[in-house]
Write a protein that holds these residues in place. Structure first.
Motif, PDB file in Angstrom:
ATOM      1  N   LEU A 170       0.832  -1.214   0.000  1.00  0.00           N
ATOM      2  CA  LEU A 170       0.000   0.000   0.000  1.00  0.00           C
ATOM      3  C   LEU A 170       0.860   1.255   0.000  1.00  0.00           C
ATOM      4  CD1 LEU A 170      -2.682  -0.995   2.668  1.00  0.00           C
ATOM      5  CD2 LEU A 170      -2.998  -0.858   0.195  1.00  0.00           C
ATOM      6  N   GLY A 171       2.017   1.152   0.614  1.00  0.00           N
ATOM      7  CA  GLY A 171       2.877   2.332   0.682  1.00  0.00           C
ATOM      8  C   GLY A 171       4.132   2.032   1.468  1.00  0.00           C
ATOM      9  N   GLY A 176       8.853   1.523   7.740  1.00  0.00           N
ATOM     10  CA  GLY A 176       8.558   0.206   7.200  1.00  0.00           C
ATOM     11  C   GLY A 176       7.669   0.265   5.972  1.00  0.00           C
ATOM     12  N   VAL A 178       3.970  -0.875   4.193  1.00  0.00           N
ATOM     13  CA  VAL A 178       2.589  -1.169   4.585  1.00  0.00           C
ATOM     14  C   VAL A 178       1.946  -2.047   3.511  1.00  0.00           C
ATOM     15  CG1 VAL A 178       0.384  -0.162   5.256  1.00  0.00           C
ATOM     16  CG2 VAL A 178       2.503   1.070   5.753  1.00  0.00           C
ATOM     17  N   LYS A 192       1.507  -2.888   8.752  1.00  0.00           N
ATOM     18  CA  LYS A 192       2.821  -2.223   8.622  1.00  0.00           C
ATOM     19  C   LYS A 192       3.893  -3.128   9.223  1.00  0.00           C
ATOM     20  CE  LYS A 192       3.949   1.692  10.814  1.00  0.00           C
ATOM     21  NZ  LYS A 192       3.869   3.130  10.986  1.00  0.00           N
ATOM     22  N   GLN A 238      -6.865  -0.328  10.713  1.00  0.00           N
ATOM     23  CA  GLN A 238      -7.964  -0.414   9.749  1.00  0.00           C
ATOM     24  C   GLN A 238      -7.471   0.051   8.382  1.00  0.00           C
ATOM     25  OE1 GLN A 238      -9.942   3.362  11.692  1.00  0.00           O
ATOM     26  NE2 GLN A 238     -11.298   2.589  10.124  1.00  0.00           N
ATOM     27  N   HIS A 296       0.426  11.084   6.448  1.00  0.00           N
ATOM     28  CA  HIS A 296      -0.225  10.490   7.620  1.00  0.00           C
ATOM     29  C   HIS A 296      -1.701  10.846   7.691  1.00  0.00           C
ATOM     30  CE1 HIS A 296       3.939  10.050   9.712  1.00  0.00           C
ATOM     31  NE2 HIS A 296       3.647   9.013   8.956  1.00  0.00           N
ATOM     32  N   LEU A 298      -4.957   9.761   6.029  1.00  0.00           N
ATOM     33  CA  LEU A 298      -5.427   8.681   5.149  1.00  0.00           C
ATOM     34  C   LEU A 298      -6.913   8.864   4.858  1.00  0.00           C
ATOM     35  CD1 LEU A 298      -3.623   5.732   6.962  1.00  0.00           C
ATOM     36  CD2 LEU A 298      -2.835   7.011   4.958  1.00  0.00           C
TER      37      LEU A 298
HETATM   38  N1  LIG Z   1      -4.220   2.130   7.164  1.00  0.00           N
HETATM   39  C1  LIG Z   1      -3.772   2.322   5.905  1.00  0.00           C
HETATM   40  N2  LIG Z   1      -4.583   2.108   4.856  1.00  0.00           N
HETATM   41  C2  LIG Z   1      -4.141   2.330   3.595  1.00  0.00           C
HETATM   42  N3  LIG Z   1      -2.892   2.748   3.301  1.00  0.00           N
HETATM   43  C3  LIG Z   1      -2.044   2.973   4.305  1.00  0.00           C
HETATM   44  C4  LIG Z   1      -2.427   2.761   5.661  1.00  0.00           C
HETATM   45  N4  LIG Z   1      -1.375   3.062   6.456  1.00  0.00           N
HETATM   46  C5  LIG Z   1      -0.383   3.460   5.635  1.00  0.00           C
HETATM   47  N5  LIG Z   1      -0.761   3.400   4.340  1.00  0.00           N
HETATM   48  C6  LIG Z   1       0.054   3.755   3.169  1.00  0.00           C
HETATM   49  O1  LIG Z   1       1.420   3.498   3.465  1.00  0.00           O
HETATM   50  C7  LIG Z   1       2.173   4.731   3.425  1.00  0.00           C
HETATM   51  C8  LIG Z   1       3.244   4.673   4.488  1.00  0.00           C
HETATM   52  O2  LIG Z   1       2.643   4.660   5.753  1.00  0.00           O
HETATM   53  P1  LIG Z   1       3.228   5.527   6.934  1.00  0.00           P
HETATM   54  O3  LIG Z   1       3.568   6.894   6.406  1.00  0.00           O
HETATM   55  O4  LIG Z   1       2.307   5.453   8.090  1.00  0.00           O
HETATM   56  O5  LIG Z   1       4.532   4.734   7.219  1.00  0.00           O
HETATM   57  P2  LIG Z   1       5.555   5.047   8.344  1.00  0.00           P
HETATM   58  O6  LIG Z   1       6.760   4.199   8.054  1.00  0.00           O
HETATM   59  O7  LIG Z   1       4.896   4.900   9.675  1.00  0.00           O
HETATM   60  O8  LIG Z   1       5.788   6.574   8.194  1.00  0.00           O
HETATM   61  P3  LIG Z   1       7.026   7.384   8.619  1.00  0.00           P
HETATM   62  O9  LIG Z   1       7.716   7.636   7.302  1.00  0.00           O
HETATM   63  O10 LIG Z   1       6.458   8.623   9.208  1.00  0.00           O
HETATM   64  O11 LIG Z   1       7.814   6.551   9.586  1.00  0.00           O
HETATM   65  C9  LIG Z   1       1.114   5.837   3.633  1.00  0.00           C
HETATM   66  O12 LIG Z   1       1.523   7.063   3.124  1.00  0.00           O
HETATM   67  C10 LIG Z   1      -0.060   5.255   2.872  1.00  0.00           C
HETATM   68  O13 LIG Z   1       0.089   5.457   1.493  1.00  0.00           O
END
Ligand SMILES: Nc1ncnc2c1ncn2[C@@H]1O[C@H](COP(=O)(O)OP(=O)(O)OP(=O)(O)O)[C@@H](O)[C@H]1O
Length: 459
Positions: A170-171, A176, A178, A192, A238, A296, A298
């Motif tokens: 997803l991203g 990490g 996701v 994640k 979710q 962050h 969503l």
């Molecule tokens: N609950 C979700 N549902 C759908 N897509 C998600 C969800 N959580 C994260 N994503 C996707 O994954 C991407 C990365 O998530 P996120 O930014 O939370 O990662 P992170 O590693 O926690 O961030 P950071 O870079 O701040 O450490 C988000 O930008 C989004 O595109």
């Protein structure tokens, strides 16, 4: 949420009052209130938290600190009922006095909510005592609050099945990757998987779980579970089917209501601001998010936003204006300059970062842009704040406004709500946090902007 109501008899026996019955009446009264509606909503949400926690009571000894809960709930109910009636003049006269009574009842309910970790700790300790009389005496660690449990504990095997062996990404974030998953009960989830070996990964994992676990809000992503096994760290939340605001604004998604509609854009900002307001003013304990970014925020099926990314969050220490952070995150254009120079965070830091998101929404640009520099005759990076703020402050919002929602030049009348958003953002970007508006002021301004947009039907 109301699954626990089946335990009503037990809870009534333990608390000496039909607490869940009263809570049910409070919910009903909040729904039909005509006065102080936002206060009613906030109070009802707190009471919902109690409804979730009460069924976990098991032990009459442990439930003792809840004596008096019935009186507080009755007071809450009476207050909500008193918000049902009255003409406009009466409402105007009594609204502010009522607001004070709401604060008072909220404080009392908070004091009960804060007791639950202690109550469950007492309950567990007593049960352990019962199981083993040779259990070690209570030592220094009894003073530590037990962490609230995440909703479900998964094994790595279950996570692998749920994600079809991590098939759909997803991203990607700093901490990490996701993945999309489906739980055994059919729920879609986001999984994640934290990058192993990353410095501070364990801290971020623990923080995200501890802070997110008790949070319940329409605009905050819901934690569903976790897995910590053989060096793997996984957070299950979710699933938000429309991805992040960042991806819609900055091009990794096909055209959507976010690209095409100012109304949707302001609605998304308002939802995110309400999430931050919940963290700053109503969560128990209070929270500073520490990483408000468009990645962050969503978006769900109906484009309603939820705030995520709690790895850098921290509980707000009571009675202090600012508190130190271990590491000032590399925030890609979102970083509060005051936090960067002092190493101390305050709620105003979230307000600053949210203002950068507001600029992204208004201009369609990412938090760091590249611009042509005549002197070096090269493209150089520049923060969006430095790029857009001078135009906004000079009253020339149109110079930097994203053309995607309305390709034609806009009239002053059409621009008014967006000007309000821009002026709010500008005030949130003051260098000194104390000069910035509070998050509740931001919410109020965005509400007003949205109302103006809705009145201009064809906008
Ligand atoms: N609950 C979700 N549902 C759908 N897509 C998600 C969800 N959580 C994260 N994503 C996707 O994954 C991407 C990365 O998530 P996120 O930014 O939370 O990662 P992170 O590693 O926690 O961030 P950071 O870079 O701040 O450490 C988000 O930008 C989004 O595109």
């Amino acid at each position: 949420m109301w699954g626990g109501l089946a335990n009503a008899a037990t809870v009534a026996q333990l608390t000496g009052v039909d607490a869940l019955g009263l809570i049910s009446k409070i919910r009903q009264a909040a729904r039909t209130a005509r006065q102080n509606r936002r206060d009613c909503e906030h109070l009802a949400r707190r009471v919902d938290m109690l409804a979730e926690l009460l069924p976990s009571l098991r032990d009459p000894e442990a439930a003792r600190p809840l004596a008096g809960l019935g009186d507080t709930l009755s007071e809450a109910h009476d207050l909500l009922v008193s918000c049902q009636a009255g003409g406009r003049v009466y409402q105007f006269v009594t609204a502010s006095r009522k607001a004070e009574r709401f604060r008072d009842v909220e404080r009392k309910i908070d004091s009960y909510l804060l007791l639950f970790p202690v109550i469950s700790h007492i309950g567990i300790t007593r049960r352990l005592d019962g199981i083993s009389s040779s259990a070690p005496p209570l030592g220094s660690n009894t003073s530590r609050m037990p962490e609230p449990a995440a909703d479900e504990e998964f094994t790595m095997a279950e996570i692998t099945v749920a994600t079809n062996n991590f098939a759909v990404v997803l991203g990607d974030g700093d901490s990490g990757t996701v993945y999309k998953g489906k739980l055994h009960d059919g729920r879609d989830v986001a999984v994640k998987r934290l990058r192993p070996g990353r410095r501070g990964a364990d801290d971020a994992f623990g923080t995200e779980l501890a802070i997110l676990s008790p949070l319940r809000h329409d605009h905050i992503v819901r934690l569903l579970g976790r897995c910590a096994e053989d060096g793997e760290r996984v957070v299950v939340t979710q699933y938000m089917s429309n991805g992040s605001l960042h991806d819609h604004l900055h091009g990794r998604r096909p055209p959507s209501p976010v690209t095409a509609s100012w109304k949707t854009r302001v609605q998304v900002l308002l939802g995110a601001a309400r999430a931050v307001e919940h963290l700053h003013r109503h969560a128990v304990p209070l929270v500073i998010h520490g990483s408000v970014t468009s990645s962050h925020i969503l978006l769900g099926d109906t484009w309603s936003p939820r705030l995520s990314g709690f790895g850098a969050s921290l509980w707000r220490a009571a009675g202090v204006e600012s508190q130190p952070v271990a590491v000032v995150a590399d925030a890609y254009g979102y970083g509060d300059p005051e936090l960067c120079s002092t190493g101390r965070i305050k709620p105003a830091s979230d307000v600053y970062s949210l203002a950068v998101v507001m600029l992204e929404v208004l201009t369609g640009n990412p938090p760091v842009v590249t611009v042509w520099e005549e002197g070096s005759r090269t493209m150089v990076p520049m923060t969006l704040v430095s790029f857009a703020l001078p135009s906004i402050q000079a009253g020339r919002l149109v110079d930097v406004l994203d053309r995607r929602p309305a390709p034609e030049p806009m009239t002053t009348w059409q621009l008014e709500p967006l000007q309000l958003v821009a002026n709010t953002a500008a005030r949130c970007l003051w260098l000194h946090g104390d000069n910035r508006p509070t998050i509740s002021d931001v919410v109020a301004n965005l509400e007003q902007a949205l109302e103006l947009i809705c009145r201009r039907v064809h906008f």
